[in-house]
Design an enzyme around this catalytic site. Structure first.
Site, PDB file in Angstrom:
ATOM      1  CG  ASP A 287      27.838  33.711  31.663  1.00 39.34           C
ATOM      2  OD1 ASP A 287      27.555  32.751  32.260  1.00 39.34           O
ATOM      3  OD2 ASP A 287      29.343  33.702  31.746  1.00 39.34           O
TER       4      ASP A 287
ATOM      5  CD  GLU B   4      22.788  27.803  29.653  1.00 39.26           C
ATOM      6  OE1 GLU B   4      22.638  27.142  29.001  1.00 39.26           O
ATOM      7  OE2 GLU B   4      24.262  28.090  30.338  1.00 39.26           O
TER       8      GLU B   4
ATOM      9  N   GLY C 122      22.637  40.474  31.335  1.00 41.32           N
ATOM     10  CA  GLY C 122      22.432  42.316  31.816  1.00 41.32           C
ATOM     11  C   GLY C 122      21.690  42.228  33.946  1.00 41.32           C
TER      12      GLY C 122
ATOM     13  N   GLY D 135      27.738  35.160  39.885  1.00 42.86           N
ATOM     14  CA  GLY D 135      27.912  33.739  40.683  1.00 42.86           C
ATOM     15  C   GLY D 135      29.609  34.152  41.061  1.00 42.86           C
ATOM     16  CG  ASN D 136      32.463  31.412  39.713  1.00 36.42           C
ATOM     17  OD1 ASN D 136      31.373  31.129  39.435  1.00 36.42           O
ATOM     18  ND2 ASN D 136      33.591  31.198  39.511  1.00 36.42           N
ATOM     19  CE1 TYR D 137      36.293  33.196  36.746  1.00 34.32           C
ATOM     20  CE2 TYR D 137      36.724  35.025  35.233  1.00 34.32           C
ATOM     21  CZ  TYR D 137      36.791  33.581  35.621  1.00 34.32           C
ATOM     22  OH  TYR D 137      38.318  32.344  35.242  1.00 34.32           O
TER      23      TYR D 137
ATOM     24  CG  HIS E  79      37.471  28.290  32.925  1.00 35.29           C
ATOM     25  ND1 HIS E  79      38.349  27.799  34.591  1.00 35.29           N
ATOM     26  CD2 HIS E  79      37.230  29.043  32.703  1.00 35.29           C
ATOM     27  CE1 HIS E  79      38.912  29.039  34.558  1.00 35.29           C
ATOM     28  NE2 HIS E  79      38.135  30.318  34.101  1.00 35.29           N
TER      29      HIS E  79
ATOM     30  CG  HIS F 236      36.088  33.324  30.937  1.00 37.00           C
ATOM     31  ND1 HIS F 236      34.907  32.950  32.140  1.00 37.00           N
ATOM     32  CD2 HIS F 236      37.433  32.719  31.753  1.00 37.00           C
ATOM     33  CE1 HIS F 236      36.362  32.802  32.556  1.00 37.00           C
ATOM     34  NE2 HIS F 236      37.505  32.660  32.626  1.00 37.00           N
TER      35      HIS F 236
ATOM     36  CD  GLU G 234      24.085  35.058   6.029  1.00 36.86           C
ATOM     37  OE1 GLU G 234      22.641  34.224   5.838  1.00 36.86           O
ATOM     38  OE2 GLU G 234      22.798  36.209   6.677  1.00 36.86           O
TER      39      GLU G 234
ATOM     40  CG  HIS H 266      41.044  30.942  33.347  1.00 33.52           C
ATOM     41  ND1 HIS H 266      40.826  31.897  34.002  1.00 33.52           N
ATOM     42  CD2 HIS H 266      42.493  31.250  34.354  1.00 33.52           C
ATOM     43  CE1 HIS H 266      41.206  31.900  35.896  1.00 33.52           C
ATOM     44  NE2 HIS H 266      42.192  31.510  35.299  1.00 33.52           N
TER      45      HIS H 266
END
Ligand SMILES: [Cu+2]
Length: 635
Positions: free
Chosen positions: A297, A300, A304, A380-382, A432, A434, A481, A592
């Site tokens: 999100d 791609e 913001g 979108g939907n979320y 799915h 998140h 690292e 989820h």
């Protein structure tokens, strides 16, 4: 130059955005079709910010990602804002900027004007295209039929609405995906299987659709007659001992900078900069409609830019102050999102208490309250609400509130989903994840810090522990690292303590803050999958890197159609991490498995983490909070 009241991290103003875009256009007038996927402040060098005297001049610059669709070329441009001159112009081959809002807005026309797409929709029983909803899906590096190399691709799914406000996710068109070539503005391919009937029920949740409403909720009002206890000056918030700078970035959304605490007259730094560096939402359903669905999100979709405008009395309660966001659209014009950031205080139960019941029957109790800084994104939907909390005892907390509408898939009557849950008849909500990554550029009492992993462990029975009850803090310094990838361990209550080895508390111990994870999953996509490479950041709960101003986004700067970049690459440098400028990258989130209760709109799910002082203070820093005054009821 900065105005006297300004902060070096103040976002670009509308005027500065226009100056930057104009300078780019003037520098290359032959490029007439330029788009502007990203226009942001070019962050000044960290040292310049640290040494900056409030009110002193500091040069301002803009950083732009510019896309030329006619050549399918991407450029990174830096503009000196005072001179309105391009300072550098670099070609960035082999990358795709984020999906642009104008590309999403074009999908409806592209699909509805394509005879093959219209015929396919008819085969799936969809004849009225007027209210058809087309959603955009990024495509990763999975094989893309029919699209020339270098072109921009969106896969698109379709949803049927019966009226404009209708919830389209109640009626997904099953077994039908359009592959869109954004450069050619065409349907490059159609991926379809046997038609699936539309699910029969609608899924609306507005007052008129769900009534009658319950009538036994009495008003609960927040009253602050003397106003709030915080003040806002430009983008800087002061509350209690805390001071912080906030703004909305086009990619990262809500950004905190320069978080400090005033301790006995001494301003002590804690966070230099914190923001969501990336987030990925991968779907776990293998069908034609879902096998490719995962979205980054931030990188791609420019997270913001999806920030919404908040309104008083609904999103926040009490005495609210808001900050607007000014972000460039893809034509380079500044757009103002009013009330993008909400600032308010919340009561938070008790802060501390003890009842001395044996001798004096006396209780001391203090109320906790927190400063809340929040913004809500609609992708979108979320919905994703990002909430930062600051407490009176030195705790900082981040919480993401997940709500909105779950993604859906049509299934045949009687079919039980293999990778999801039925939330309505013939309507499957696929499993799915998140997974968020928070980049935490901490600065505990100064820039040079060390990260120590701390596990609470019981010791085996032996000399000095004859009864087997010993508990110790096992500390592992993350020195390089090479050791930068760490996992949560709930059994040992694992935390990561960021210490400043150069500053000690009254016990001679280095001062520190610990990252307290709220244990959750890492990426479930299989080893060797396209997504496992691209979302490498999400395969570990914690990464630690040495600060490099070029490393801001956990999956790299250009995850769209990219095979993978970011943290997994950077740690190969094997930079040393002791007593130096370190950055923590914390992956957290949820797997989820949708519930029927998540439909037709999902009650908030909460994920996040806390930062807590550990020996940063010499004692409980909230002893001076006054007792509650006149509001306690005996019965
Ligand atoms: Cu979800």
């Amino acid at each position: 130059m900065l105005a006297a009241t300004a902060h070096p991290y103040d976002p670009l103003t509308a005027d500065e955005i226009e100056r930057a875009v104009t300078a780019v256009r003037l520098a290359r007038p032959e490029l007439t079709a330029l788009r502007f996927p990203l226009v942001r402040l070019a962050y000044p060098a960290k040292k310049a910010v640290r040494d900056h005297d409030p009110g002193a001049p500091l040069p301002r610059a803009a950083f732009l990602v510019v896309y030329d669709p006619t050549q399918a070329s991407t450029y990174e441009v830096r503009v000196d804002l005072a001179a309105a001159q391009v300072e550098s112009w670099e070609d960035v081959p082999g990358v795709q900027p984020p999906i642009m809002i104008e590309e999403i807005m074009a999908l409806d026309d592209i699909v509805k004007n394509d005879p093959k797409a219209v015929a396919a929709l008819a085969r799936h029983g969809v004849h009225d295209l007027e209210l058809l909803q087309i959603d955009p899906w990024s495509t990763g590096t999975l094989p893309i039929p029919g699209v020339p190399a270098g072109h921009r691709v969106i896969r698109a799914s379709a949803y049927v609405r019966e009226f404009p406000e209708d919830n389209g996710y109640a009626r997904p068109v099953g077994n039908l995906i359009f592959v869109i070539d954004c450069n050619d503005r065409s349907v490059a391919a159609i991926q379809e299987g046997d038609p699936i009937p539309l699910p029969p029920e609608s899924g609306n949740y507005d007052v008129d659709s769900v009534g009658p409403l319950r009538e036994d909720l009495r008003p609960l009002e927040i009253i602050q007659r003397q106003g709030p206890s915080f003040s806002v000056t430009g983008n800087v918030i002061d509350w209690q001992r805390w001071q912080l700078h906030v703004h909305i970035d086009s990619v990262e959304g809500l950004v905190l900078s320069d978080v400090s605490y005033l301790d006995a007259g001494r301003r002590r730094s804690i966070i230099h900069r914190a923001a969501i560096s990336e987030m990925v939402v991968p779907y776990g359903d293998t069908s034609n409609d879902f096998y490719f669905r995962n979205v980054f999100d931030a990188g791609e979709y420019n997270l913001g830019k999806t920030v919404g405008s908040l309104s008083l009395g609904c999103d926040c309660l009490g005495e609210i102050r808001y900050l607007d966001a000014v972000l460039a659209d893809e034509s380079g014009r500044p757009q103002t999102i009013t009330n993008a950031i909400c600032i308010h205080e919340e009561d938070y139960g008790i802060l501390w208490k003890h009842w001395n019941f044996r001798y004096v029957d006396q209780a001391e109790v203090r109320r906790s309250r927190r400063l809340v800084v929040s913004a809500i994104h609609t992708i979108g939907n979320y919905e994703y609400g990002f909430f930062w909390y600051f407490y009176l005892d030195g705790t900082i907390q981040f919480e993401s509130k997940l709500t909105g509408i779950v993604q859906t898939r049509a299934v045949a009557p009687g079919e039980t989903p293999g990778f999801g849950t039925l939330v309505a008849p013939q309507l499957d909500a696929p499993n799915h994840q998140h997974l968020f990554n928070m980049r935490l550029d901490l600065e505990i009492d100064g820039p040079d810090n060390t990260v120590v992993e701390v596990d609470a462990v019981g010791l085996p029975i032996g000399p000095g522990n004859e009864h087997g009850n010993a508990i110790v803090a096992r500390k592992t310094t993350i020195t390089n690292e090479r050791e930068a990838r760490r996992m949560c361990d709930p059994a040992t209550a694992r935390t990561w303590k960021v210490i400043n080895p150069n500053v000690t508390n009254r016990f001679g111990e280095p001062v520190g803050y610990k990252l307290v994870p709220f244990v959750g999953p890492t990426l479930l996509a299989a080893e060797g999958s396209d997504l496992a490479r691209r979302a490498e950041f999400a395969r570990s709960h914690l990464w630690v890197t040495r600060y490099d101003e070029r490393e801001l986004h956990a999956a790299g700067d250009y995850p769209n159609q990219h095979p993978g970049d970011g943290l997994g690459e950077w740690v190969n440098q094997e930079r040393d991490l002791v007593n130096t400028d370190v950055v923590l990258w914390h992956t957290f989130g949820t797997s989820h498995l949708p519930r029927p209760e998540d439909w037709p709109i999902m009650p908030c799910e909460y994920v996040g983490f806390a930062l807590k002082p550990v020996g940063f203070f010499d004692r409980n820093p909230s002893l001076d909070v006054p007792p509650p005054d006149g509001h306690c009821h005996a019965e």
